[in-house]
Design a protein around this motif. Structure first.
Motif, PDB file in Angstrom:
ATOM      1  N   GLN A 241      60.839  -6.654  -7.469  1.00  0.00           N
ATOM      2  CA  GLN A 241      60.940  -7.584  -6.343  1.00  0.00           C
ATOM      3  C   GLN A 241      61.316  -6.857  -5.054  1.00  0.00           C
ATOM      4  O   GLN A 241      61.602  -7.485  -4.045  1.00  0.00           O
ATOM      5  N   GLY A 242      61.342  -5.510  -5.112  1.00  0.00           N
ATOM      6  CA  GLY A 242      61.622  -4.720  -3.912  1.00  0.00           C
ATOM      7  C   GLY A 242      63.083  -4.410  -3.675  1.00  0.00           C
ATOM      8  O   GLY A 242      63.451  -3.966  -2.588  1.00  0.00           O
ATOM      9  N   ASP A 243      63.941  -4.588  -4.664  1.00  0.00           N
ATOM     10  CA  ASP A 243      65.375  -4.328  -4.521  1.00  0.00           C
ATOM     11  C   ASP A 243      65.639  -2.827  -4.648  1.00  0.00           C
ATOM     12  O   ASP A 243      65.586  -2.257  -5.734  1.00  0.00           O
ATOM     13  N   ARG A 244      65.934  -2.187  -3.512  1.00  0.00           N
ATOM     14  CA  ARG A 244      66.150  -0.740  -3.488  1.00  0.00           C
ATOM     15  C   ARG A 244      67.413  -0.328  -4.246  1.00  0.00           C
ATOM     16  O   ARG A 244      67.450   0.723  -4.877  1.00  0.00           O
ATOM     17  N   ALA A 245      68.443  -1.136  -4.173  1.00  0.00           N
ATOM     18  CA  ALA A 245      69.690  -0.816  -4.894  1.00  0.00           C
ATOM     19  C   ALA A 245      69.442  -0.844  -6.409  1.00  0.00           C
ATOM     20  O   ALA A 245      69.957   0.013  -7.141  1.00  0.00           O
ATOM     21  N   ALA A 246      68.651  -1.785  -6.872  1.00  0.00           N
ATOM     22  CA  ALA A 246      68.319  -1.847  -8.296  1.00  0.00           C
ATOM     23  C   ALA A 246      67.508  -0.613  -8.692  1.00  0.00           C
ATOM     24  O   ALA A 246      67.727  -0.033  -9.758  1.00  0.00           O
ATOM     25  N   PHE A 247      66.582  -0.219  -7.833  1.00  0.00           N
ATOM     26  CA  PHE A 247      65.779   0.978  -8.096  1.00  0.00           C
ATOM     27  C   PHE A 247      66.683   2.209  -8.203  1.00  0.00           C
ATOM     28  O   PHE A 247      66.511   3.047  -9.084  1.00  0.00           O
ATOM     29  N   GLN A 248      67.677   2.294  -7.325  1.00  0.00           N
ATOM     30  CA  GLN A 248      68.638   3.400  -7.368  1.00  0.00           C
ATOM     31  C   GLN A 248      69.390   3.406  -8.691  1.00  0.00           C
ATOM     32  O   GLN A 248      69.586   4.453  -9.302  1.00  0.00           O
ATOM     33  N   ARG A 249      69.783   2.240  -9.174  1.00  0.00           N
ATOM     34  CA  ARG A 249      70.497   2.152 -10.444  1.00  0.00           C
ATOM     35  C   ARG A 249      69.589   2.561 -11.608  1.00  0.00           C
ATOM     36  O   ARG A 249      70.036   3.233 -12.541  1.00  0.00           O
ATOM     37  N   VAL A 250      68.331   2.172 -11.555  1.00  0.00           N
ATOM     38  CA  VAL A 250      67.369   2.593 -12.587  1.00  0.00           C
ATOM     39  C   VAL A 250      67.260   4.109 -12.574  1.00  0.00           C
ATOM     40  O   VAL A 250      67.297   4.759 -13.616  1.00  0.00           O
ATOM     41  N   TYR A 251      67.140   4.686 -11.380  1.00  0.00           N
ATOM     42  CA  TYR A 251      67.023   6.143 -11.246  1.00  0.00           C
ATOM     43  C   TYR A 251      68.256   6.837 -11.824  1.00  0.00           C
ATOM     44  O   TYR A 251      68.144   7.778 -12.607  1.00  0.00           O
ATOM     45  N   GLU A 252      69.429   6.372 -11.452  1.00  0.00           N
ATOM     46  CA  GLU A 252      70.670   6.996 -11.914  1.00  0.00           C
ATOM     47  C   GLU A 252      70.821   6.905 -13.428  1.00  0.00           C
ATOM     48  O   GLU A 252      71.346   7.820 -14.060  1.00  0.00           O
ATOM     49  N   ALA A 253      70.341   5.823 -14.017  1.00  0.00           N
ATOM     50  CA  ALA A 253      70.500   5.631 -15.455  1.00  0.00           C
ATOM     51  C   ALA A 253      69.461   6.382 -16.279  1.00  0.00           C
ATOM     52  O   ALA A 253      69.674   6.623 -17.462  1.00  0.00           O
ATOM     53  N   THR A 254      68.338   6.769 -15.670  1.00  0.00           N
ATOM     54  CA  THR A 254      67.236   7.309 -16.475  1.00  0.00           C
ATOM     55  C   THR A 254      66.699   8.661 -16.031  1.00  0.00           C
ATOM     56  O   THR A 254      65.921   9.275 -16.768  1.00  0.00           O
ATOM     57  N   SER A 255      67.090   9.149 -14.883  1.00  0.00           N
ATOM     58  CA  SER A 255      66.445  10.355 -14.336  1.00  0.00           C
ATOM     59  C   SER A 255      66.617  11.592 -15.203  1.00  0.00           C
ATOM     60  O   SER A 255      65.665  12.367 -15.362  1.00  0.00           O
ATOM     61  N   SER A 256      67.786  11.796 -15.801  1.00  0.00           N
ATOM     62  CA  SER A 256      67.943  13.016 -16.599  1.00  0.00           C
ATOM     63  C   SER A 256      67.089  12.960 -17.863  1.00  0.00           C
ATOM     64  O   SER A 256      66.505  13.964 -18.259  1.00  0.00           O
ATOM     65  N   LYS A 257      66.978  11.793 -18.473  1.00  0.00           N
ATOM     66  CA  LYS A 257      66.129  11.654 -19.667  1.00  0.00           C
ATOM     67  C   LYS A 257      64.669  11.897 -19.295  1.00  0.00           C
ATOM     68  O   LYS A 257      63.958  12.625 -19.997  1.00  0.00           O
TER      69      LYS A 257
END
Length: 185
Positions: free
Chosen positions: A19-35
């Motif tokens: 839905q375009g929520d940048r803060a949610a996208f940031q949280r997705v990135y933080e939770a999954t980027s290393s994997k």
């Protein structure tokens, strides 16, 4: 530090990202980027390329998050699939080819799996070991299991059990002697 997020929370954050929520996208990135970086690195074998592909992956996630359907796949599976496909695409675009051989050559490939007889023997040994561990006092058997199967140090065990280190070492030593005697029967 990677954020820890449950499957359900990650699905919600992906929905918000769609839905375009940048803060949610940031949280997705933080939770999954290393994997996802690990996935890319395993396929590409080069950290610089893996980081580039990771960036492409998250651009795709940002653009396609609204297509994520939690009833069809888990969020991490969906994300790993995107990262894997991007990494493979990068390999292909670089001209890398997977070496293949005719199917008839498979008969010549050795199977490194243990023989069925060895697996049965190993299972029997595990049953005997567990039986002997069950004969030990609960605190001693538990300490041995924790030390040898989980890799916890004697010092950590003594702190967990609130006993002196020397006591913990004595428990384990006596327990191991009893185990050896039991296994030799």
């Amino acid at each position: 530090m990677e954020a820890v997020m449950t499957r359900e929370a990650l699905a919600i954050e992906l929905g918000k990202t769609g839905q375009g929520d940048r803060a949610a996208f940031q949280r997705v990135y933080e939770a999954t980027s290393s994997k996802l970086l690990g996935v890319c690195l395993r396929i590409l074998g080069d950290r610089g390329l893996a980081e580039d592909v990771l960036q492409d992956t998250y651009l795709t996630v940002w653009r396609r998050a609204e297509t994520f359907d939690a009833t069809r796949a888990s969020p991490i599976t969906w994300l790993v699939t995107i990262a894997r496909n991007r990494a493979i695409d990068r390999l292909r675009s670089a001209g890398a080819r997977v070496q293949t051989r005719p199917v008839d050559d498979a008969f010549e490939v050795a199977d490194d799996a243990p023989l069925a007889s060895a697996q049965i023997e190993s299972a029997d040994e595990a049953r005997r070991l567990n039986g002997c561990l069950e004969e030990l006092d609960d605190k001693v058997g538990g300490a041995i299991r924790t030390a040898f199967f989980e890799g916890v140090t004697y010092d950590e065990l003594s702190q967990r059990q609130d006993v002196p280190l020397g006591t913990m070492k004595s428990w384990i030593r006596r327990g191991l002697l009893k185990l050896r005697a039991c296994l030799e029967q």
